[in-house]
Design a protein around this motif. Structure first.
Motif: not given
Lengths: 114, 112
Positions: A36-42, A88-90, A105-109
């Motif tokens: 999964y990908v998380q863009y800032p504030n999303q 950030e990628y999970f 996982g804890k994520g990779t920025r």
């Protein structure tokens, strides 16, 4: 129970360079795997998933991942990154039995530098 | 985008007060999940639901309760909020037989 280890908490990379984000998992049963990908504030958006079949999985935005059962890995790759890939990628895993909760996982920025 | 909304989107509250977060879906999906996201921890499962009035605990369920009286709504309640519950809370849904989860936009909760 499953667990996920993302080996890098931060990955800086120059624009147009290739990138690999590493993910290893642990499970005593067959699994499904996700990025999964998380863009800032999303919220989170699915990039790709492995359920069965071909071990090379292609996702959105030019990303791909390879499932390696012997090494219990599911690394994410992109041959040429863009500034817009900064996020950030999970990595996540679930039992391969339908609708079981995800373990993340804890994520990779990923920071893409111009 | 999957039809998932969360309310409120932001909330500031004081220690000891009750708080309820709402997740609403328009997809008629059977499965709903609550996660919390904290720096350095990724997302961790709080509770999930596999049908109306059917719920189960996740990894970090202490201090939280949930209710699902109809398919479209999944409520997360902090009976007495603590500062350790300051977090971003995400709701997710999935359909029967699917493993892909669709996430809502999140609720940022601050407990002072």
């Amino acid at each position: 129970a499953q667990s996920v280890t993302q080996l890098d908490s931060q990955v800086p990379v120059f624009e147009e360079a290739p990138v690999e984000l590493r993910c290893n998992y642990s499970s005593s049963v067959s699994v499904y795997l996700f990025w999964y990908v998380q863009y800032p504030n999303q919220g989170l958006q699915l990039l790709l998933k492995y359920l069965s079949g071909s071990t090379l999985v292609k996702g959105i935005n030019g990303f791909e991942a390879e499932f390696n059962k012997s090494q219990t890995s599911f690394h994410l790759r992109k041959p040429s990154v863009h500034i817009s890939d900064t996020a950030e990628y999970f990595c996540a895993v679930s039992e391969a039995s339908g609708n079981t909760p995800l373990v993340f996982g804890k994520g990779t920025r990923l920071s893409v530098i111009a | 985008d999957a039809g998932i909304t969360q309310s409120p989107r932001h909330k500031v509250t004081e220690t000891g007060t009750p708080v309820t977060l709402r997740c609403h879906q328009t997809e008629n999906h059977r499965y709903m999940y609550w996660y919390r996201q904290d720096p350095g921890h990724g997302l961790r499962l709080i509770h999930y639901s596999y049908g109306v009035k059917d719920t189960d605990k996740g990894e970090v369920s202490d201090g939280y309760s949930v209710s699902r009286s109809k398919t479209e709504d999944f409520l997360l309640t902090l009976e007495s909020a603590t500062s350790s519950q300051t977090s971003v809370y995400f709701c997710a849904i999935s359909g029967t037989g699917e493993n892909e989860q669709f996430f809502g936009p999140g609720t940022r909760l601050t407990v002072l």
